[in-house]
Scaffold this active site. Structure first.
Site, PDB file in Angstrom:
ATOM      1  N   GLY A  10     -15.081 -94.457  19.527  1.00 13.45           N
ATOM      2  CA  GLY A  10     -14.166 -92.935  18.943  1.00 13.45           C
ATOM      3  C   GLY A  10     -12.810 -92.940  18.257  1.00 13.45           C
ATOM      4  O   GLY A  10     -13.283 -93.944  16.663  1.00 13.45           O
ATOM      5  N   GLN A  11     -12.669 -92.209  17.533  1.00 13.18           N
ATOM      6  CA  GLN A  11     -11.528 -91.643  17.217  1.00 13.18           C
ATOM      7  C   GLN A  11     -10.154 -92.410  16.868  1.00 13.18           C
ATOM      8  O   GLN A  11     -10.832 -93.476  15.186  1.00 13.18           O
ATOM      9  CB  GLN A  11     -11.051 -90.710  16.781  1.00 13.18           C
ATOM     10  CG  GLN A  11     -11.449 -89.312  16.761  1.00 13.18           C
ATOM     11  CD  GLN A  11     -10.938 -87.900  17.156  1.00 13.18           C
ATOM     12  OE1 GLN A  11     -10.208 -87.865  16.180  1.00 13.18           O
ATOM     13  NE2 GLN A  11     -10.302 -86.800  17.940  1.00 13.18           N
ATOM     14  N   TYR A 124      -9.520 -82.579  33.179  1.00  9.24           N
ATOM     15  CA  TYR A 124      -9.265 -83.842  32.059  1.00  9.24           C
ATOM     16  C   TYR A 124      -8.105 -84.319  32.207  1.00  9.24           C
ATOM     17  O   TYR A 124      -7.690 -85.492  32.532  1.00  9.24           O
ATOM     18  CB  TYR A 124      -9.097 -82.970  30.802  1.00  9.24           C
ATOM     19  CG  TYR A 124      -9.029 -84.186  29.068  1.00  9.24           C
ATOM     20  CD1 TYR A 124      -9.529 -85.455  29.432  1.00  9.24           C
ATOM     21  CD2 TYR A 124      -7.777 -84.152  28.963  1.00  9.24           C
ATOM     22  CE1 TYR A 124      -9.647 -86.471  28.518  1.00  9.24           C
ATOM     23  CE2 TYR A 124      -7.647 -84.608  27.850  1.00  9.24           C
ATOM     24  CZ  TYR A 124      -8.183 -85.493  27.312  1.00  9.24           C
ATOM     25  OH  TYR A 124      -7.985 -86.661  26.388  1.00  9.24           O
ATOM     26  N   LYS A 128      -6.518 -88.378  33.621  1.00 12.79           N
ATOM     27  CA  LYS A 128      -5.942 -88.883  32.377  1.00 12.79           C
ATOM     28  C   LYS A 128      -4.343 -89.388  33.181  1.00 12.79           C
ATOM     29  O   LYS A 128      -4.130 -90.227  33.651  1.00 12.79           O
ATOM     30  CB  LYS A 128      -5.671 -88.107  31.653  1.00 12.79           C
ATOM     31  CG  LYS A 128      -5.993 -87.844  30.718  1.00 12.79           C
ATOM     32  CD  LYS A 128      -7.266 -89.873  29.370  1.00 12.79           C
ATOM     33  CE  LYS A 128      -6.332 -89.705  28.909  1.00 12.79           C
ATOM     34  NZ  LYS A 128      -6.927 -91.599  28.419  1.00 12.79           N
ATOM     35  N   TRP A 149      -3.674 -83.633  20.372  1.00  9.66           N
ATOM     36  CA  TRP A 149      -4.010 -82.985  19.417  1.00  9.66           C
ATOM     37  C   TRP A 149      -4.675 -84.620  17.391  1.00  9.66           C
ATOM     38  O   TRP A 149      -4.294 -83.722  16.648  1.00  9.66           O
ATOM     39  CB  TRP A 149      -3.491 -82.236  18.753  1.00  9.66           C
ATOM     40  CG  TRP A 149      -3.124 -80.884  18.782  1.00  9.66           C
ATOM     41  CD1 TRP A 149      -2.699 -80.971  20.638  1.00  9.66           C
ATOM     42  CD2 TRP A 149      -2.172 -79.915  19.053  1.00  9.66           C
ATOM     43  NE1 TRP A 149      -2.447 -79.585  20.785  1.00  9.66           N
ATOM     44  CE2 TRP A 149      -2.336 -78.561  20.005  1.00  9.66           C
ATOM     45  CE3 TRP A 149      -2.451 -79.174  17.728  1.00  9.66           C
ATOM     46  CZ2 TRP A 149      -1.700 -77.673  19.555  1.00  9.66           C
ATOM     47  CZ3 TRP A 149      -2.113 -77.490  17.412  1.00  9.66           C
ATOM     48  CH2 TRP A 149      -1.390 -76.986  18.472  1.00  9.66           C
TER      49      TRP A 149
HETATM   50  N1  LIG Z   1      -8.816 -86.575  21.030  1.00 12.01           N
HETATM   51  C1  LIG Z   1      -7.343 -86.051  21.562  1.00 12.01           C
HETATM   52  O1  LIG Z   1      -7.005 -84.742  21.059  1.00 12.01           O
HETATM   53  C2  LIG Z   1      -6.668 -86.337  22.214  1.00 12.01           C
HETATM   54  C3  LIG Z   1      -5.615 -86.075  22.715  1.00 12.01           C
HETATM   55  C4  LIG Z   1      -4.607 -86.287  23.890  1.00 12.01           C
HETATM   56  C5  LIG Z   1      -5.044 -87.656  23.875  1.00 12.01           C
HETATM   57  N2  LIG Z   1      -6.637 -88.463  23.267  1.00 12.01           N
HETATM   58  C6  LIG Z   1      -6.253 -89.536  23.871  1.00 12.01           C
HETATM   59  O2  LIG Z   1      -6.640 -90.791  22.710  1.00 12.01           O
HETATM   60  C7  LIG Z   1      -7.768 -91.275  23.048  1.00 12.01           C
HETATM   61  C8  LIG Z   1      -7.698 -91.827  22.079  1.00 12.01           C
HETATM   62  O3  LIG Z   1      -9.127 -90.593  21.890  1.00 12.01           O
HETATM   63  P1  LIG Z   1      -9.831 -90.333  21.127  1.00 12.01           P
HETATM   64  O4  LIG Z   1      -9.617 -89.383  20.558  1.00 12.01           O
HETATM   65  O5  LIG Z   1     -10.394 -91.635  20.064  1.00 12.01           O
HETATM   66  O6  LIG Z   1     -11.644 -90.042  21.719  1.00 12.01           O
HETATM   67  P2  LIG Z   1     -12.750 -90.133  21.339  1.00 12.01           P
HETATM   68  O7  LIG Z   1     -13.235 -90.010  20.376  1.00 12.01           O
HETATM   69  O8  LIG Z   1     -13.794 -89.172  22.093  1.00 12.01           O
HETATM   70  O9  LIG Z   1     -13.430 -91.401  21.569  1.00 12.01           O
HETATM   71  C9  LIG Z   1     -13.754 -92.176  23.247  1.00 12.01           C
HETATM   72  C10 LIG Z   1     -14.256 -93.059  23.079  1.00 12.01           C
HETATM   73  O10 LIG Z   1     -14.502 -93.632  24.318  1.00 12.01           O
HETATM   74  C11 LIG Z   1     -15.267 -93.840  24.703  1.00 12.01           C
HETATM   75  N3  LIG Z   1     -16.743 -93.795  25.794  1.00 12.01           N
HETATM   76  C12 LIG Z   1     -16.598 -92.624  26.597  1.00 12.01           C
HETATM   77  N4  LIG Z   1     -16.966 -92.292  27.846  1.00 12.01           N
HETATM   78  C13 LIG Z   1     -16.911 -93.662  28.324  1.00 12.01           C
HETATM   79  C14 LIG Z   1     -17.790 -94.710  29.155  1.00 12.01           C
HETATM   80  N5  LIG Z   1     -18.080 -93.705  30.508  1.00 12.01           N
HETATM   81  N6  LIG Z   1     -17.694 -95.762  28.571  1.00 12.01           N
HETATM   82  C15 LIG Z   1     -17.159 -96.750  27.518  1.00 12.01           C
HETATM   83  N7  LIG Z   1     -16.538 -95.958  26.806  1.00 12.01           N
HETATM   84  C16 LIG Z   1     -16.688 -94.556  26.837  1.00 12.01           C
HETATM   85  C17 LIG Z   1     -16.412 -93.209  23.972  1.00 12.01           C
HETATM   86  O11 LIG Z   1     -18.049 -93.307  23.433  1.00 12.01           O
HETATM   87  P3  LIG Z   1     -18.933 -92.775  22.856  1.00 12.01           P
HETATM   88  O12 LIG Z   1     -19.289 -93.330  21.170  1.00 12.01           O
HETATM   89  O13 LIG Z   1     -20.278 -94.094  23.706  1.00 12.01           O
HETATM   90  O14 LIG Z   1     -18.880 -91.146  23.286  1.00 12.01           O
HETATM   91  C18 LIG Z   1     -15.679 -93.624  22.408  1.00 12.01           C
HETATM   92  O15 LIG Z   1     -15.718 -94.320  21.215  1.00 12.01           O
HETATM   93  C19 LIG Z   1      -8.333 -91.262  24.450  1.00 12.01           C
HETATM   94  O16 LIG Z   1      -7.227 -91.619  25.759  1.00 12.01           O
HETATM   95  C20 LIG Z   1      -7.292 -90.075  24.716  1.00 12.01           C
HETATM   96  O17 LIG Z   1      -7.775 -88.914  26.546  1.00 12.01           O
HETATM   97  C21 LIG Z   1      -6.948 -87.851  22.444  1.00 12.01           C
END
Ligand SMILES: NC(=O)c1ccc[n+]([C@@H]2O[C@H](COP(=O)([O-])OP(=O)(O)OC[C@H]3O[C@@H](n4cnc5c(N)ncnc54)[C@H](OP(=O)(O)O)[C@@H]3O)[C@@H](O)[C@H]2O)c1
Length: 291
Positions: A10-11, A124, A128, A149
């Site tokens: 992920g990111q 979502y 969380k 974000w």
């Molecule tokens: N993105 C945002 O804007 C945002 C905002 C606020 C908070 N957050 C929080 O920040 C954290 C990191 O977010 P991010 O942006 O890095 O998210 P992301 O890019 O969507 O990455 C999420 C990761 O979780 C993995 N994942 C999803 N479902 C899974 C499963 N069933 N089993 C194992 N792995 C799984 C994904 O795997 P794949 O690569 O295989 O899909 C991906 O590697 C999260 O807790 C998110 O809730 C994000």
């Protein structure tokens, strides 16, 4: 210090991997190695890695899709987190769990404090929020870091979508009545690594008793802007010729409702860990320079 990181693709996971530069202390697991909806797979990973810190960067993050995939969103964002907290307790592991601004409903008029009442608007955010509660209830060395974000060079995110649309379109309408603090995943990853390091250098006795390593924190880059403002800044930075127009949320309906005011206060994490948080525009430039 052995650190286990979930969600390696992920990111946030990708930035953690880049910043730790293949350090032998860090073990990254992806969906294949540790499917979060299958908690029965977790123990074997814990027994092999014996992590002293777990950074849970894995999550179900498809905000709109979650409305139709409630069970999966809850399995990954809530049940899995409860199971991870229980294993962290058993193995004496610090749990660093990442959460979201979407636990709030966005009706506030001041930056949200960690102690403000949560009221998620969609599946979502609710999943969380449940994850936060299970993590804190399951283990007394758990820190939750809410963020907002998030964008980066990796994965799918708003900045990358806008870069594409700015190239493809002559005019682009972008929502201007939702405001928040954009966060470069690299900045969040640095903050988490800084906190991990501060924990690692403490004597064991202090690791067990330092009150900073329990509770909720919030991290976001500095500056409060709308999605429209962010798009205009991207357009300026890449010299796009596309015209960007402000629109309302009502003009861009989505399956999940978003908070209108998604501004997190970050004073607590800055003071507790002495973090310096960058300005969103500097971080946006740093991210865009990588494309
Ligand atoms: N993105 C945002 O804007 C945002 C905002 C606020 C908070 N957050 C929080 O920040 C954290 C990191 O977010 P991010 O942006 O890095 O998210 P992301 O890019 O969507 O990455 C999420 C990761 O979780 C993995 N994942 C999803 N479902 C899974 C499963 N069933 N089993 C194992 N792995 C799984 C994904 O795997 P794949 O690569 O295989 O899909 C991906 O590697 C999260 O807790 C998110 O809730 C994000």
């Amino acid at each position: 210090m052995r650190v286990l990181v979930t969600g390696s693709g992920g990111q946030l996971g990708s930035e953690l991997r880049r910043l730790t530069d293949s350090s032998a202390d860090f073990v990254f697991v992806d969906r294949q190695a540790m499917p979060l909806e299958q908690p029965e797979t977790f123990r074997a990973v814990f027994e092999e890695v014996r992590p002293e810190v777990l950074i849970n960067a894995g999550a179900y993050t498809a905000v709109d899709k979650a409305e139709a995939e409630r069970a999966l969103a809850y399995a990954v964002n809530a049940s899995a987190v409860g199971e991870l907290a229980a294993l962290c307790k058993e193995f004496g592991t610090l749990l660093i769990h990442v959460s979201t601004d979407y636990v709030f409903d966005g009706t506030a008029t001041h930056p949200y404090l960690e102690t403000d009442t949560v009221h998620p608007l969609g599946v979502y955010g609710s999943s969380k929020e449940e994850g936060e509660r299970l993590a804190l209830a399951g283990h007394n060395r758990t820190i939750i870091i809410r963020t907002s974000w998030v964008y980066s060079y990796y994965g799918k995110n708003f900045v990358k979508t806008m870069l594409r649309l700015l190239r493809e379109k002559e005019t682009l309408g972008v929502v201007n009545d939702q405001v928040g603090r954009p966060t470069y995943a690299a900045d969040l990853a640095s903050a988490i690594l800084d906190i991990t390091h501060q924990y690692a250098v403490l004597p064991l006795e202090q690791q067990l008793t330092d009150p900073r390593f329990y509770g909720i924190y919030q991290y976001a880059d500095y500056g409060v802007i709308s999605w429209y403002d962010l798009t205009v800044a991207i357009a300026q930075e890449v010299h796009a010729t596309c015209t960007v127009k402000p629109i309302t949320t009502a003009e861009y309906p989505t399956p999940a409702k978003r908070p209108a005011y998604s501004v997190l206060s970050t004073t607590k994490i800055e003071e507790a860990f002495g973090l310096h948080i960058p300005l969103w525009k500097d971080s946006l430039k740093a991210c865009l320079s990588r494309f």
